[in-house]
Write a protein that holds these residues in place. Structure first.
Motif, PDB file in Angstrom:
ATOM      1  N   PHE A  78       0.867  -0.961   0.146  1.00 24.06           N
ATOM      2  CA  PHE A  78      -0.150  -0.066  -0.041  1.00 24.06           C
ATOM      3  C   PHE A  78       0.806   1.200  -0.027  1.00 24.06           C
ATOM      4  N   LYS A  79       0.757   2.138  -0.857  1.00 27.68           N
ATOM      5  CA  LYS A  79       1.620   3.368  -0.871  1.00 27.68           C
ATOM      6  C   LYS A  79       0.556   4.502  -0.833  1.00 27.68           C
ATOM      7  N   ASN A  80       0.977   5.428   0.226  1.00 29.48           N
ATOM      8  CA  ASN A  80       0.053   6.536   0.226  1.00 29.48           C
ATOM      9  C   ASN A  80       0.864   7.697   0.021  1.00 29.48           C
ATOM     10  N   ASP A  81       0.909   8.572  -0.831  1.00 28.61           N
ATOM     11  CA  ASP A  81       1.518   9.831  -0.901  1.00 28.61           C
ATOM     12  C   ASP A  81       0.495  11.158  -1.197  1.00 28.61           C
ATOM     13  N   PRO A  82       0.813  12.425  -1.327  1.00 31.45           N
ATOM     14  CA  PRO A  82      -0.071  13.478  -1.539  1.00 31.45           C
ATOM     15  C   PRO A  82      -0.715  13.322  -2.638  1.00 31.45           C
ATOM     16  N   LYS A  83      -0.412  12.608  -3.710  1.00 36.50           N
ATOM     17  CA  LYS A  83      -0.943  12.851  -4.999  1.00 36.50           C
ATOM     18  C   LYS A  83      -2.072  11.872  -5.301  1.00 36.50           C
ATOM     19  N   GLU A  84      -1.538  10.389  -4.535  1.00 39.68           N
ATOM     20  CA  GLU A  84      -2.489   9.399  -4.784  1.00 39.68           C
ATOM     21  C   GLU A  84      -2.075   8.347  -4.035  1.00 39.68           C
ATOM     22  N   SER A  85      -3.035   7.451  -3.867  1.00 44.39           N
ATOM     23  CA  SER A  85      -2.848   6.140  -3.081  1.00 44.39           C
ATOM     24  C   SER A  85      -3.132   4.798  -3.831  1.00 44.39           C
ATOM     25  N   THR A  86      -2.233   4.018  -3.818  1.00 41.31           N
ATOM     26  CA  THR A  86      -2.065   2.885  -4.624  1.00 41.31           C
ATOM     27  C   THR A  86      -1.955   1.530  -4.097  1.00 41.31           C
ATOM     28  N   VAL A  87      -2.413   0.455  -4.448  1.00 42.35           N
ATOM     29  CA  VAL A  87      -2.008  -0.872  -3.986  1.00 42.35           C
ATOM     30  C   VAL A  87      -1.381  -1.664  -5.131  1.00 42.35           C
ATOM     31  N   ALA A  88      -0.204  -2.306  -4.755  1.00 45.26           N
ATOM     32  CA  ALA A  88       0.338  -2.853  -5.625  1.00 45.26           C
ATOM     33  C   ALA A  88       0.616  -4.525  -5.361  1.00 45.26           C
ATOM     34  N   ILE A  89      -0.061  -5.518  -6.138  1.00 41.74           N
ATOM     35  CA  ILE A  89      -0.136  -6.792  -6.011  1.00 41.74           C
ATOM     36  C   ILE A  89       0.553  -7.674  -6.562  1.00 41.74           C
ATOM     37  N   THR A  90       1.496  -8.365  -5.914  1.00 46.46           N
ATOM     38  CA  THR A  90       2.337  -9.231  -6.694  1.00 46.46           C
ATOM     39  C   THR A  90       2.221 -10.771  -6.467  1.00 46.46           C
TER      40      THR A  90
END
Length: 142
Positions: free
Chosen positions: A80-92
């Motif tokens: 899970f990545k949270n930064d000021p511009k966007e939040s994403t989830v990367a599933i590997t």
């Protein structure tokens, strides 16, 4: 022969003394690296995770890694990545990574969506849908 061994030991000792590794690293980039994550109530999360907070040019980015387990026993890495511009989830899984942007949060459930793939995260479970395929994942300890 004794002189050769004595010279070799002396050179080795001298090289070990003169080559010191800086342990501080780049302190302006990584501010915190912890192995525990807290939930919304401030309690320590029961699953093992790795969380990194990075501060670049005054902007704060947070990445949290978890391991999830599918119903068939396969392990999946979820970041899970949270930064000021966007939040994403990367599933590997199986050397393939799918990155989905966060679309909404409601009733304690966070939804990430891209094209025909949707990930719904609620508590320790992740519900992954792609077309007619549905995969249930549960957060696990390593």
């Amino acid at each position: 022969m004794k002189k050769g061994i004595l010279v070799a030991v002396g050179l080795t000792a001298l090289s070990l003394i003169s080559c010191k590794k800086a342990e501080g690293g780049n302190k302006s980039i990584i501010k915190t690296d912890s192995s525990v994550v807290t939930d919304n109530n401030g309690k320590i999360d029961s699953a093992s995770a790795s969380s990194t907070i990075v501060d670049v040019n005054g902007k704060r980015y947070e990445k949290t890694d978890f391991v999830y387990k599918a119903t068939d026993g396969a392990l999946v890495k979820v970041v899970f990545k949270n930064d000021p511009k966007e939040s994403t989830v990367a599933i590997t899984s199986n050397k393939k990574t799918f990155t989905l942007p966060k679309t909404e949060t409601k009733d304690g459930e966070t939804i990430y969506k891209k094209d025909d793939m949707t990930a719904r995260v609620k508590g320790d479970s992740l519900h992954l849908e792609q077309g007619n395929n549905v995969i249930e994942l549960k957060r696990t300890k390593i």
